[in-house]
Write a protein that holds these residues in place. Structure first.
Motif, PDB file in Angstrom:
ATOM      1  N   VAL A  48      33.719  28.430  23.791  1.00  0.00           N
ATOM      2  CA  VAL A  48      33.788  29.770  24.371  1.00  0.00           C
ATOM      3  C   VAL A  48      35.195  30.001  24.905  1.00  0.00           C
ATOM      4  CG1 VAL A  48      32.893  31.318  26.144  1.00  0.00           C
ATOM      5  CG2 VAL A  48      31.354  29.726  24.975  1.00  0.00           C
ATOM      6  N   MET A  49      35.773  31.140  24.569  1.00  0.00           N
ATOM      7  CA  MET A  49      37.103  31.498  25.053  1.00  0.00           C
ATOM      8  C   MET A  49      36.963  32.477  26.212  1.00  0.00           C
ATOM      9  SD  MET A  49      40.453  31.296  24.757  1.00  0.00           S
ATOM     10  CE  MET A  49      40.847  30.775  23.074  1.00  0.00           C
ATOM     11  N   LEU A  50      37.596  32.165  27.336  1.00  0.00           N
ATOM     12  CA  LEU A  50      37.596  33.042  28.498  1.00  0.00           C
ATOM     13  C   LEU A  50      39.024  33.507  28.752  1.00  0.00           C
ATOM     14  CD1 LEU A  50      35.742  34.209  30.721  1.00  0.00           C
ATOM     15  CD2 LEU A  50      36.399  32.266  32.136  1.00  0.00           C
ATOM     16  N   SER A  51      39.269  34.813  28.635  1.00  0.00           N
ATOM     17  CA  SER A  51      40.602  35.373  28.817  1.00  0.00           C
ATOM     18  C   SER A  51      40.736  35.958  30.212  1.00  0.00           C
ATOM     19  CB  SER A  51      40.876  36.468  27.781  1.00  0.00           C
ATOM     20  OG  SER A  51      40.857  35.930  26.474  1.00  0.00           O
ATOM     21  N   VAL A  52      41.803  35.584  30.891  1.00  0.00           N
ATOM     22  CA  VAL A  52      42.092  36.101  32.230  1.00  0.00           C
ATOM     23  C   VAL A  52      43.342  36.954  32.109  1.00  0.00           C
ATOM     24  CG1 VAL A  52      42.607  35.513  34.622  1.00  0.00           C
ATOM     25  CG2 VAL A  52      41.110  34.031  33.272  1.00  0.00           C
ATOM     26  N   ASP A  53      43.215  38.239  32.373  1.00  0.00           N
ATOM     27  CA  ASP A  53      44.343  39.131  32.134  1.00  0.00           C
ATOM     28  C   ASP A  53      44.889  39.761  33.408  1.00  0.00           C
ATOM     29  OD1 ASP A  53      42.319  40.884  32.696  1.00  0.00           O
ATOM     30  OD2 ASP A  53      42.359  41.922  30.774  1.00  0.00           O
ATOM     31  N   SER A  54      44.699  39.085  34.535  1.00  0.00           N
ATOM     32  CA  SER A  54      45.278  39.543  35.799  1.00  0.00           C
ATOM     33  C   SER A  54      45.822  38.347  36.557  1.00  0.00           C
ATOM     34  CB  SER A  54      44.242  40.284  36.649  1.00  0.00           C
ATOM     35  OG  SER A  54      43.891  41.502  36.047  1.00  0.00           O
ATOM     36  N   ASN A  55      46.375  38.619  37.739  1.00  0.00           N
ATOM     37  CA  ASN A  55      47.001  37.562  38.523  1.00  0.00           C
ATOM     38  C   ASN A  55      45.973  36.610  39.116  1.00  0.00           C
ATOM     39  OD1 ASN A  55      49.482  38.773  38.034  1.00  0.00           O
ATOM     40  ND2 ASN A  55      49.391  40.004  39.891  1.00  0.00           N
ATOM     41  N   LEU A  56      46.340  35.348  39.231  1.00  0.00           N
ATOM     42  CA  LEU A  56      45.511  34.334  39.885  1.00  0.00           C
ATOM     43  C   LEU A  56      46.127  34.029  41.242  1.00  0.00           C
ATOM     44  CD1 LEU A  56      44.660  31.862  36.980  1.00  0.00           C
ATOM     45  CD2 LEU A  56      43.202  33.613  38.000  1.00  0.00           C
ATOM     46  N   CYS A  57      45.945  34.936  42.181  1.00  0.00           N
ATOM     47  CA  CYS A  57      46.507  34.771  43.509  1.00  0.00           C
ATOM     48  C   CYS A  57      45.444  35.044  44.564  1.00  0.00           C
ATOM     49  CB  CYS A  57      47.729  35.668  43.705  1.00  0.00           C
ATOM     50  SG  CYS A  57      47.448  37.394  43.269  1.00  0.00           S
ATOM     51  N   TYR A  58      45.810  34.877  45.810  1.00  0.00           N
ATOM     52  CA  TYR A  58      44.849  34.915  46.915  1.00  0.00           C
ATOM     53  C   TYR A  58      43.994  36.168  46.915  1.00  0.00           C
ATOM     54  CZ  TYR A  58      43.117  35.226  51.710  1.00  0.00           C
ATOM     55  OH  TYR A  58      42.328  35.368  52.816  1.00  0.00           O
ATOM     56  N   GLU A  59      44.590  37.316  46.544  1.00  0.00           N
ATOM     57  CA  GLU A  59      43.867  38.572  46.627  1.00  0.00           C
ATOM     58  C   GLU A  59      42.829  38.747  45.529  1.00  0.00           C
ATOM     59  OE1 GLU A  59      48.127  39.710  46.408  1.00  0.00           O
ATOM     60  OE2 GLU A  59      47.178  37.750  46.700  1.00  0.00           O
ATOM     61  N   GLY A  60      42.840  37.918  44.469  1.00  0.00           N
ATOM     62  CA  GLY A  60      41.920  38.199  43.378  1.00  0.00           C
ATOM     63  C   GLY A  60      41.558  37.028  42.517  1.00  0.00           C
ATOM     64  N   THR A  61      41.276  35.853  43.112  1.00  0.00           N
ATOM     65  CA  THR A  61      40.990  34.685  42.292  1.00  0.00           C
ATOM     66  C   THR A  61      39.556  34.170  42.437  1.00  0.00           C
ATOM     67  OG1 THR A  61      41.667  33.179  44.048  1.00  0.00           O
ATOM     68  CG2 THR A  61      43.363  33.897  42.511  1.00  0.00           C
ATOM     69  N   TYR A  62      38.815  34.713  43.359  1.00  0.00           N
ATOM     70  CA  TYR A  62      37.542  34.089  43.707  1.00  0.00           C
ATOM     71  C   TYR A  62      36.505  34.154  42.602  1.00  0.00           C
ATOM     72  CZ  TYR A  62      36.869  38.998  44.896  1.00  0.00           C
ATOM     73  OH  TYR A  62      36.848  40.374  44.865  1.00  0.00           O
ATOM     74  N   ASP A  63      36.666  35.001  41.603  1.00  0.00           N
ATOM     75  CA  ASP A  63      35.634  35.177  40.582  1.00  0.00           C
ATOM     76  C   ASP A  63      35.773  34.240  39.382  1.00  0.00           C
ATOM     77  OD1 ASP A  63      35.168  38.760  40.953  1.00  0.00           O
ATOM     78  OD2 ASP A  63      34.078  37.065  41.794  1.00  0.00           O
ATOM     79  N   ILE A  64      36.914  33.599  39.191  1.00  0.00           N
ATOM     80  CA  ILE A  64      37.090  32.813  37.974  1.00  0.00           C
ATOM     81  C   ILE A  64      36.149  31.610  37.955  1.00  0.00           C
ATOM     82  CG2 ILE A  64      39.023  31.472  38.895  1.00  0.00           C
ATOM     83  CD1 ILE A  64      40.190  31.499  36.039  1.00  0.00           C
ATOM     84  N   ALA A  65      35.982  30.940  39.095  1.00  0.00           N
ATOM     85  CA  ALA A  65      35.056  29.809  39.131  1.00  0.00           C
ATOM     86  C   ALA A  65      33.623  30.289  38.904  1.00  0.00           C
ATOM     87  CB  ALA A  65      35.165  29.075  40.467  1.00  0.00           C
ATOM     88  N   LYS A  66      33.291  31.462  39.436  1.00  0.00           N
ATOM     89  CA  LYS A  66      31.951  32.011  39.218  1.00  0.00           C
ATOM     90  C   LYS A  66      31.743  32.357  37.745  1.00  0.00           C
ATOM     91  CE  LYS A  66      31.429  33.956  43.863  1.00  0.00           C
ATOM     92  NZ  LYS A  66      31.223  35.191  44.657  1.00  0.00           N
TER      93      LYS A  66
END
Length: 303
Positions: A48-66
């Motif tokens: 499965v390929m998961l593409s992340v197309d935004s910043n991985l910083c404090y304001e917006g990273t909490y959902d990637i592990a979910k």
């Protein structure tokens, strides 16, 4: 010195004597949203390929592990991450990746990074996580280069004559991290910073601002965070001040990538990314000073 004051919740921002920055501009330019795309949603028991197309910083990273946890319910054999569109990454983003990797290991699923942006690669190298994600042979050795010039960051009012100085004052709010980090990057661009230096500055200044909000603002929404940006021909320097209690940065152990531990990652990244990092207390809270050399003129010394 030019001073900006940012009002609570970033609704407006005013430069003394000039028009305000509109709420629409602030919100569209500074709030990092995490967009995840599962490119193989209809497949099961496969890669499965998961593409992340935004910043991985404090304001917006909490959902990637979910998102990884959700994919694991489909029992794939492998999950590949496409991080080629990640523009900014910090220790919060790396922690998210560590949690995702741990979840995959416990489920017996391989997690690998298929592609990564240059800044993502740089953060992985500096943190020591490139090896954990089997990217050691793929990242460029130039990311590890350092300069050897002998510059001294300004440390008193008398030093400021050598530097162009800007100061930003903001009420502690999570959204000011992106806003102030962007201001620091803009100063670095004006000074002629290369892409690699800009990545380092994004990481280090972002870490310092995140710490100022998380640990240096006991009264969220009331305490102030101050960013000072210094620019000259050979270097840029940044000071981040908060109103928090004193702490000893040397008491925080360096992270051990082999143990997949994320404690102390923020300060460690600051020290890896910048040429000089200093901490002071009672300013009235904490102050961190960051210096990045832009050129290697051995004879240059700014005092």
């Amino acid at each position: 010195m030019t001073i900006w004051h940012f009002l609570p919740y970033l609704s407006t921002a005013s430069k003394l004597g000039e028009p305000v920055l509109s709420e629409a501009n602030v919100n569209s330019n500074t709030i990092s949203q995490l967009n995840l795309t599962d490119t193989d949603r209809n497949k099961t028991n496969a890669s499965v390929m998961l593409s992340v197309d935004s910043n991985l910083c404090y304001e917006g990273t909490y959902d990637i592990a979910k998102a990884i946890d959700e994919l694991l319910t489909r029992k794939p054999k492998e999950i590949a991450l496409d991080l080629s569109k990640v523009g900014i990454v910090d220790s919060s983003g790396l922690r998210s990746l560590l949690r995702a990797r741990k979840a995959c290991e416990e489920a017996g699923v391989q997690l690998r990074i298929e592609s990564a942006s240059k800044c993502m690669e740089r953060a992985l190298v500096m943190s020591g996580l490139a090896q954990a994600f089997q990217m050691t042979n793929r990242v460029q050795s130039t990311w590890l280069e350092t300069s050897s010039s002998s510059l001294v960051a300004p440390h008193s009012e008398s030093d400021s004559s050598c530097w162009a100085v800007r100061e930003y004052v903001a009420v502690s709010d999570p959204y000011v991290i992106s806003l102030l980090r962007d201001r620091a990057v803009a100063v670095a661009v004006e000074a002629g910073a290369t892409d690699a230096a800009i990545c380092d500055i994004q990481i280090a200044v972002g870490e310092a601002l995140t710490n100022a909000f998380k640990h240096g603002s006991p009264h969220k929404g009331i305490d102030k965070i101050i960013l000072r940006c210094f620019r000259c021909k050979e270097a840029v320097a940044f000071e981040i001040e908060d109103e928090g209690n004193e702490f000893d940065p040397d008491s925080i152990p360096e992270p051990d990538p082999s143990k997949m531990c994320d404690n102390g990652m923020g300060i460690y990244l600051m020290r890896q990314a910048m040429d000089k990092v200093e901490f002071q207390h009672n300013c009235p809270g904490n102050r961190v000073r960051l210096l990045k050399r832009l050129r290697s003129e051995q004879s240059s010394r700014l005092i």
